[in-house]
Design a protein around this motif. Structure first.
Motif, mmCIF file in Angstrom:
data_model
loop_
_atom_site.group_PDB
_atom_site.id
_atom_site.type_symbol
_atom_site.label_atom_id
_atom_site.label_comp_id
_atom_site.label_asym_id
_atom_site.label_seq_id
_atom_site.Cartn_x
_atom_site.Cartn_y
_atom_site.Cartn_z
ATOM 1 N N PRO A 109 12.565 26.652 -3.808
ATOM 2 C CA PRO A 109 11.171 26.246 -3.569
ATOM 3 C C PRO A 109 10.210 27.394 -3.839
ATOM 4 C CG PRO A 109 12.329 26.572 -1.491
ATOM 5 C CD PRO A 109 13.352 26.683 -2.578
ATOM 6 N N ARG A 110 8.946 27.037 -4.092
ATOM 7 C CA ARG A 110 7.947 28.064 -4.354
ATOM 8 C C ARG A 110 7.723 28.943 -3.130
ATOM 9 N NH1 ARG A 110 8.848 26.585 -8.792
ATOM 10 N NH2 ARG A 110 7.363 26.179 -10.473
ATOM 11 N N CYS A 111 7.855 28.364 -1.951
ATOM 12 C CA CYS A 111 7.644 29.135 -0.731
ATOM 13 C C CYS A 111 8.294 28.404 0.440
ATOM 14 C CB CYS A 111 6.152 29.341 -0.452
ATOM 15 S SG CYS A 111 5.215 27.805 -0.305
ATOM 16 N N VAL A 112 8.574 29.163 1.496
ATOM 17 C CA VAL A 112 9.136 28.609 2.728
ATOM 18 C C VAL A 112 8.354 29.191 3.900
ATOM 19 C CG1 VAL A 112 11.192 28.381 4.177
ATOM 20 C CG2 VAL A 112 11.431 28.480 1.690
ATOM 21 N N VAL A 113 7.975 28.323 4.844
ATOM 22 C CA VAL A 113 7.288 28.767 6.053
ATOM 23 C C VAL A 113 8.104 28.312 7.253
ATOM 24 C CG1 VAL A 113 5.203 28.631 7.457
ATOM 25 C CG2 VAL A 113 5.026 28.647 4.951
ATOM 26 N N ASN A 114 8.525 29.263 8.057
ATOM 27 C CA ASN A 114 9.281 28.993 9.277
ATOM 28 C C ASN A 114 8.392 29.354 10.464
ATOM 29 O OD1 ASN A 114 10.988 28.899 11.484
ATOM 30 N ND2 ASN A 114 12.600 30.158 10.567
ATOM 31 N N MET A 115 7.930 28.337 11.193
ATOM 32 C CA MET A 115 7.071 28.573 12.353
ATOM 33 C C MET A 115 7.916 28.598 13.629
ATOM 34 S SD MET A 115 3.640 26.369 11.426
ATOM 35 C CE MET A 115 4.491 24.809 11.247
ATOM 36 N N GLU A 132 16.091 33.471 -1.299
ATOM 37 C CA GLU A 132 15.593 33.911 -2.598
ATOM 38 C C GLU A 132 14.146 33.496 -2.833
ATOM 39 O OE1 GLU A 132 18.218 32.840 -5.740
ATOM 40 O OE2 GLU A 132 19.959 33.814 -4.842
ATOM 41 N N ALA A 133 13.593 32.646 -1.980
ATOM 42 C CA ALA A 133 12.216 32.188 -2.136
ATOM 43 C C ALA A 133 11.268 33.069 -1.322
ATOM 44 C CB ALA A 133 12.104 30.737 -1.666
ATOM 45 N N ARG A 134 9.958 33.006 -1.641
ATOM 46 C CA ARG A 134 8.949 33.663 -0.802
ATOM 47 C C ARG A 134 9.029 33.047 0.584
ATOM 48 N NH1 ARG A 134 3.907 33.102 -1.225
ATOM 49 N NH2 ARG A 134 3.310 35.236 -0.733
ATOM 50 N N TYR A 135 9.003 33.884 1.615
ATOM 51 C CA TYR A 135 9.327 33.405 2.961
ATOM 52 C C TYR A 135 8.363 33.990 3.983
ATOM 53 C CZ TYR A 135 12.477 31.929 6.761
ATOM 54 O OH TYR A 135 13.038 31.321 7.869
ATOM 55 N N LEU A 136 7.746 33.097 4.768
ATOM 56 C CA LEU A 136 6.896 33.523 5.885
ATOM 57 C C LEU A 136 7.586 33.188 7.191
ATOM 58 C CD1 LEU A 136 4.275 34.490 7.238
ATOM 59 C CD2 LEU A 136 3.362 32.171 6.930
ATOM 60 N N MET A 137 7.857 34.214 8.002
ATOM 61 C CA MET A 137 8.392 34.028 9.345
ATOM 62 C C MET A 137 7.235 34.228 10.312
ATOM 63 S SD MET A 137 11.052 33.321 11.157
ATOM 64 C CE MET A 137 10.181 32.592 12.550
ATOM 65 N N LEU A 138 6.740 33.106 10.852
ATOM 66 C CA LEU A 138 5.594 33.152 11.760
ATOM 67 C C LEU A 138 6.106 33.034 13.188
ATOM 68 C CD1 LEU A 138 2.509 33.322 11.866
ATOM 69 C CD2 LEU A 138 2.439 30.826 11.732
ATOM 70 N N TYR A 139 6.043 34.129 13.927
ATOM 71 C CA TYR A 139 6.570 34.185 15.290
ATOM 72 C C TYR A 139 5.487 33.894 16.329
ATOM 73 C CZ TYR A 139 10.839 36.808 13.898
ATOM 74 O OH TYR A 139 12.022 37.224 13.369
ATOM 75 N N SER A 140 5.915 33.306 17.444
ATOM 76 C CA SER A 140 5.108 33.381 18.665
ATOM 77 C C SER A 140 5.391 34.735 19.308
ATOM 78 C CB SER A 140 5.489 32.259 19.630
ATOM 79 O OG SER A 140 6.823 32.446 20.112
ATOM 80 N N GLN A 141 4.489 35.200 20.158
ATOM 81 C CA GLN A 141 4.742 36.469 20.849
ATOM 82 C C GLN A 141 5.985 36.356 21.715
ATOM 83 O OE1 GLN A 141 1.303 38.301 22.690
ATOM 84 N NE2 GLN A 141 2.568 39.468 24.101
ATOM 85 N N GLU A 142 6.222 35.186 22.256
ATOM 86 C CA GLU A 142 7.387 34.943 23.109
ATOM 87 C C GLU A 142 8.692 35.204 22.372
ATOM 88 O OE1 GLU A 142 8.584 31.271 26.020
ATOM 89 O OE2 GLU A 142 8.053 30.745 23.962
ATOM 90 N N ASN A 143 8.743 34.888 21.086
ATOM 91 C CA ASN A 143 9.979 35.007 20.309
ATOM 92 C C ASN A 143 9.902 36.098 19.244
ATOM 93 O OD1 ASN A 143 11.341 32.883 21.642
ATOM 94 N ND2 ASN A 143 10.215 31.378 20.422
ATOM 95 N N ARG A 166 14.947 40.056 -4.877
ATOM 96 C CA ARG A 166 13.806 39.475 -5.584
ATOM 97 C C ARG A 166 12.859 38.718 -4.656
ATOM 98 N NH1 ARG A 166 17.140 35.972 -9.679
ATOM 99 N NH2 ARG A 166 18.304 35.720 -7.749
ATOM 100 N N ALA A 167 13.280 38.481 -3.443
ATOM 101 C CA ALA A 167 12.488 37.652 -2.536
ATOM 102 C C ALA A 167 11.436 38.485 -1.809
ATOM 103 C CB ALA A 167 13.390 36.947 -1.529
ATOM 104 N N GLU A 168 10.402 37.793 -1.364
ATOM 105 C CA GLU A 168 9.341 38.429 -0.588
ATOM 106 C C GLU A 168 9.355 37.850 0.818
ATOM 107 O OE1 GLU A 168 4.482 38.219 -0.203
ATOM 108 O OE2 GLU A 168 5.403 37.840 -2.155
ATOM 109 N N LEU A 169 9.584 38.694 1.795
ATOM 110 C CA LEU A 169 9.644 38.260 3.192
ATOM 111 C C LEU A 169 8.443 38.809 3.945
ATOM 112 C CD1 LEU A 169 11.046 37.060 5.697
ATOM 113 C CD2 LEU A 169 12.396 39.166 5.848
ATOM 114 N N THR A 170 7.687 37.896 4.557
ATOM 115 C CA THR A 170 6.526 38.280 5.353
ATOM 116 C C THR A 170 6.761 37.875 6.791
ATOM 117 O OG1 THR A 170 5.027 37.982 3.472
ATOM 118 C CG2 THR A 170 4.038 37.997 5.676
ATOM 119 N N ARG A 171 6.615 38.824 7.713
ATOM 120 C CA ARG A 171 6.724 38.533 9.148
ATOM 121 C C ARG A 171 5.343 38.657 9.778
ATOM 122 N NH1 ARG A 171 11.219 41.730 7.950
ATOM 123 N NH2 ARG A 171 13.261 40.895 8.586
ATOM 124 N N SER A 172 5.018 37.709 10.650
ATOM 125 C CA SER A 172 3.726 37.755 11.323
ATOM 126 C C SER A 172 3.882 37.169 12.719
ATOM 127 C CB SER A 172 2.685 36.964 10.529
ATOM 128 O OG SER A 172 1.414 37.024 11.150
#
Length: 282
Positions: free
Chosen positions: A178-184, A198-209, A222-228
């Motif tokens: 996929p072009r991108c993946v968002v895990n909330m 292997e896809a662009r990946y956003l890991m969106l955390y709550s403060q709790e987790n 080759r993948a781009e991992l963003t944590r927030s």
């Protein structure tokens, strides 16, 4: 869905949204950019309508899946589960809850490994996503204004809670990434837990987790991992119900941050990340 949950959600089901049945596709947006949304463990397709409307307003076609017989499936798995395995999982859950920020990722990684029921559910729901993607031509032809569809149309995957794990599993299993993946705020469950992303990946955390998946998120070079992480949040803050029932903050179910401010930040974080993905068809 449990009866008590249905009772609590009944007022929420009557909240007016900005969505319309059979709304035509905005043809100036060009070829459809498709996002597949997966909901939580026991939930419903419209759990995050505010996010879907936000993404649709930016030209995306958001397809939210509704998985059937969710509670029945979970109860059957729990009924068949070995008692020793249940005790092991319960013990590890208590350790995670009491763990320091440094200890939590490793303990969470071990829990993802032994959570057999959740892993089976994620694997099954990933197959649902794959089926939906295979049927995109039929789905899109039901949207007024979508005159043509290419089998190579770009797809992204988004999910909340268990749905985040489903989106992650889909990204690992599909032949066409996929072009991108968002895990909330979801864990890293499924049959492909140890396979790198292997896809662009956003890991969106709550403060709790915050940081819970950091020992489990393997990515290829080759993948781009963003944590927030969104400050002042708990897991349920990422569900629209937090904005519908702001009193949940005083019950300790959601975090100290303003529920609507969190929803707005969540929407911006997701759309900014998705917008930055390469959407030109390969």
């Amino acid at each position: 869905m449990p009866g008590v949950a249905k009772l609590l959600l009944r007022p929420a089901m009557k909240v007016l949204t900005s969505s319309y049945h059979d709304a035509p596709y905005a043809t100036p947006a060009g070829a459809p950019r498709i996002l597949i949304y997966s909901h939580g463990l026991i939930s419903f397709a419209s759990e995050n309508s505010m996010l879907m409307e936000h993404l649709a307003s930016r030209g995306y076609v958001v397809i939210a899946l509704q998985h059937v017989a969710q509670l029945a499936e979970l109860r059957e798995l729990q009924k068949a589960q070995d008692r020793g395995e249940k005790r092991e999982q319960a013990t590890l859950q208590r350790k995670i809850k009491a763990a320091s920020a440094a200890e939590r990722p490793g303990l969470s990684n071990e829990y993802f490994r032994i959570a057999s029921n959740t892993n089976r559910i994620v694997t099954g729901r990933c197959a649902d996503v794959e089926y939906a993607v295979s049927a995109l031509e039929h789905i899109l032809h039901g949207i007024p204004g979508v005159d043509s569809f290419s089998a190579s149309a770009p797809v992204g995957a988004i999910g909340l809670s268990l749905g985040g794990a489903v989106a992650t599993e889909y990204a690992k299993r599909t032949g066409e990434k996929p072009r991108c993946v968002v895990n909330m705020d979801g864990g890293i469950y499924g049959a492909e837990r140890e396979k790198p992303i292997e896809a662009r990946y956003l890991m969106l955390y709550s403060q709790e987790n915050d940081g819970s998946n950091d020992a489990s998120l393997a990515v290829s070079g080759r993948a781009e991992l963003t944590r927030s992480t969104i400050a002042g949040t708990k897991h349920l803050n990422f569900h629209d119900i937090a904005a519908v029932y702001p009193a949940l903050k005083w019950l300790g179910v959601i975090g100290s941050a303003s529920p609507m401010a969190v929803i707005n930040e969540r929407n911006r974080s997701v759309s900014d990340f998705v917008d930055a993905s390469r959407w030109a068809a390969a």
